[in-house]
Design an enzyme around this catalytic site. Sequence first.
Site, PDB file in Angstrom:
ATOM      1  N   ASN A 130       4.393 -62.711 -70.954  1.00 46.02           N
ATOM      2  CA  ASN A 130       3.502 -63.545 -72.714  1.00 46.02           C
ATOM      3  C   ASN A 130       2.272 -63.696 -72.888  1.00 46.02           C
ATOM      4  OD1 ASN A 130       5.759 -65.021 -72.242  1.00 46.02           O
ATOM      5  ND2 ASN A 130       5.010 -66.297 -73.635  1.00 46.02           N
ATOM      6  N   THR A 167      14.327 -63.016 -79.420  1.00 47.97           N
ATOM      7  CA  THR A 167      15.264 -64.349 -79.086  1.00 47.97           C
ATOM      8  C   THR A 167      17.046 -64.242 -79.055  1.00 47.97           C
ATOM      9  OG1 THR A 167      13.060 -66.298 -80.166  1.00 47.97           O
ATOM     10  CG2 THR A 167      15.217 -66.791 -79.945  1.00 47.97           C
ATOM     11  N   HIS A 212       8.328 -57.683 -83.987  1.00 49.87           N
ATOM     12  CA  HIS A 212       6.800 -58.100 -84.970  1.00 49.87           C
ATOM     13  C   HIS A 212       5.537 -58.665 -83.673  1.00 49.87           C
ATOM     14  CE1 HIS A 212       6.631 -62.315 -83.739  1.00 49.87           C
ATOM     15  NE2 HIS A 212       8.204 -62.420 -83.298  1.00 49.87           N
ATOM     16  N   THR A 224      25.557 -56.890 -91.891  1.00 53.51           N
ATOM     17  CA  THR A 224      24.721 -56.050 -92.206  1.00 53.51           C
ATOM     18  C   THR A 224      23.119 -55.917 -92.194  1.00 53.51           C
ATOM     19  OG1 THR A 224      26.075 -56.701 -95.128  1.00 53.51           O
ATOM     20  CG2 THR A 224      23.871 -55.025 -94.816  1.00 53.51           C
ATOM     21  N   CYS A 259       4.801 -74.742 -78.876  1.00 54.62           N
ATOM     22  CA  CYS A 259       5.925 -74.834 -79.479  1.00 54.62           C
ATOM     23  C   CYS A 259       5.648 -74.282 -80.721  1.00 54.62           C
ATOM     24  CB  CYS A 259       6.655 -76.535 -79.738  1.00 54.62           C
ATOM     25  SG  CYS A 259       6.281 -76.590 -78.187  1.00 54.62           S
ATOM     26  N   GLN A 281       6.539 -57.370 -74.681  1.00 56.39           N
ATOM     27  CA  GLN A 281       4.987 -58.091 -74.506  1.00 56.39           C
ATOM     28  C   GLN A 281       4.597 -56.624 -73.570  1.00 56.39           C
ATOM     29  OE1 GLN A 281       3.237 -60.272 -75.884  1.00 56.39           O
ATOM     30  NE2 GLN A 281       3.876 -62.059 -76.419  1.00 56.39           N
ATOM     31  N   SER A 334      10.900 -56.703 -79.139  1.00 58.27           N
ATOM     32  CA  SER A 334      10.620 -57.399 -80.344  1.00 58.27           C
ATOM     33  C   SER A 334      10.178 -56.188 -81.850  1.00 58.27           C
ATOM     34  CB  SER A 334      10.013 -58.259 -80.351  1.00 58.27           C
ATOM     35  OG  SER A 334      10.209 -58.950 -81.816  1.00 58.27           O
TER      36      SER A 334
HETATM   37  N1  PLP Z   1       9.685 -63.048 -75.545  1.00 58.10           N
HETATM   38  C1  PLP Z   1       8.658 -62.551 -75.047  1.00 58.10           C
HETATM   39  C2  PLP Z   1       8.328 -62.217 -74.108  1.00 58.10           C
HETATM   40  C3  PLP Z   1       8.247 -63.743 -76.326  1.00 58.10           C
HETATM   41  O1  PLP Z   1       6.829 -63.303 -75.452  1.00 58.10           O
HETATM   42  C4  PLP Z   1       8.601 -63.835 -77.464  1.00 58.10           C
HETATM   43  C5  PLP Z   1       7.493 -63.885 -77.889  1.00 58.10           C
HETATM   44  O2  PLP Z   1       6.454 -65.146 -78.514  1.00 58.10           O
HETATM   45  C6  PLP Z   1       9.299 -63.791 -77.341  1.00 58.10           C
HETATM   46  C7  PLP Z   1      10.886 -63.509 -76.127  1.00 58.10           C
HETATM   47  C8  PLP Z   1      10.841 -64.029 -78.538  1.00 58.10           C
HETATM   48  O3  PLP Z   1      10.631 -63.350 -79.823  1.00 58.10           O
HETATM   49  P1  PLP Z   1      11.121 -62.943 -80.670  1.00 58.10           P
HETATM   50  O4  PLP Z   1       9.712 -63.756 -81.810  1.00 58.10           O
HETATM   51  O5  PLP Z   1      11.152 -61.732 -81.859  1.00 58.10           O
HETATM   52  O6  PLP Z   1      12.367 -63.809 -81.156  1.00 58.10           O
END
Ligand code: PLP
Length: 390
Positions: free
Chosen positions: A155, A71, A205, A243, A331, A183, A203
Amino acid sequence: MAGRAYLDWNATAPMRAAARAATVVALDAGNPSSVHAEGRAARAVVERARAEVAAAVGATPRQIVFTSGATEANALALSPGLELCDGHAHRDGLAVSAIEHPSVLRGHRFGTLPVETVAVDCDGVAQPATVAEALARLVARGAVRPLVSVMLANNETGVIQPVAAIASAVHAAGGLLHVDAVQALGRIPLDFRGLGADLMTVSSHKIGGPKGAGALVVGPRVAHIASPLIGGGGQEQGRRAGTENVPAIAGFGAAAAEAVAELAVAADRMLGLRRHLAERLLAAAPDALELGAAVPRLPNTVAVSLKGLSAETSVIAFDLSGVAISAGSACSSGKVAASHVVEAMGHPGLAGSTLRFSIGSTTTEADLDRAIGVWRTVVGALANRQGKAA
Ligand code: PLP
């Protein structure tokens, strides 16, 4: 109930043991900006992770800017304040595909400057010609130095976008291309250089690393990000002050290295499982629509829509039966919103009737069979209700 079947890997992937170990060790790290031995050791942890993430995405370590997640990386990238190597002009307009993640659709920083939406076709693909049309609309609105954002894999549906062809169209129009590859990483080969994108988001996670780490990959055409989100110290080449989150970054690096090392085998396995699942879901509900079935997709994602089905209550029914799946866009409040992706694909009536099953490297056929059992019950109950109503 024996265990649970976790089929929501696109929301977040279970933590990998290697990532957990790297994260835990780095909890004791010093400040990477300190010059003493503790600081230098922490810097080594961050730089090792940077090299691992860079190798995983086909970039150089210097091109990686660590952030708190995708994000933030999307918000950092999607601003007019990008300066090119061959001049210092800022971006004066933005085009985004209709199926982007909300962090792109709502997280960009173009304010009152022109923003155009790139429509997708019924398979969920943003065609290069449609991108070119959006660029022409931007020119008509006075924006001649556009930024374009098109994700590599969606996603909700897993549909893969023709990013390399889009990059050519964008560059021919004097634009820059940002790609949200969140993704795609760990599910299909990812090569920043080969894609031709100028900026790319990943990302931690989503690949089995810890939450709270991500990266923006910055290509050679972008000389300067004049509008960082966070000002302060000079960390991350002045592009992201603060940091570094050393434990999360260390875990991200370990996850990226492992995800890419196992990709070929894992992708084949996931594809087999995805087919097993999709065939049985459709056999139980022949009227269901498998989104994006006709076009290239991630090997791990199946999205099915069924007229009359309430995605929100179905997700609860699956959960009560021990199966974690998701519906359209979730959401942050935990409420299920109608899917803007399904709407953009031309199925507004199905936007609240779509379920997403997303799998990963440790998913088993037994997990899928459990989900298929719940699906049969859910669609059976729906058919009953519809039969009574008729
Ligand atoms: N972009 C896509 C395509 C995602 O699927 C997601 C998470 O669902 C994000 C961005 C946001 O990722 P993060 O949770 O690392 O902010």
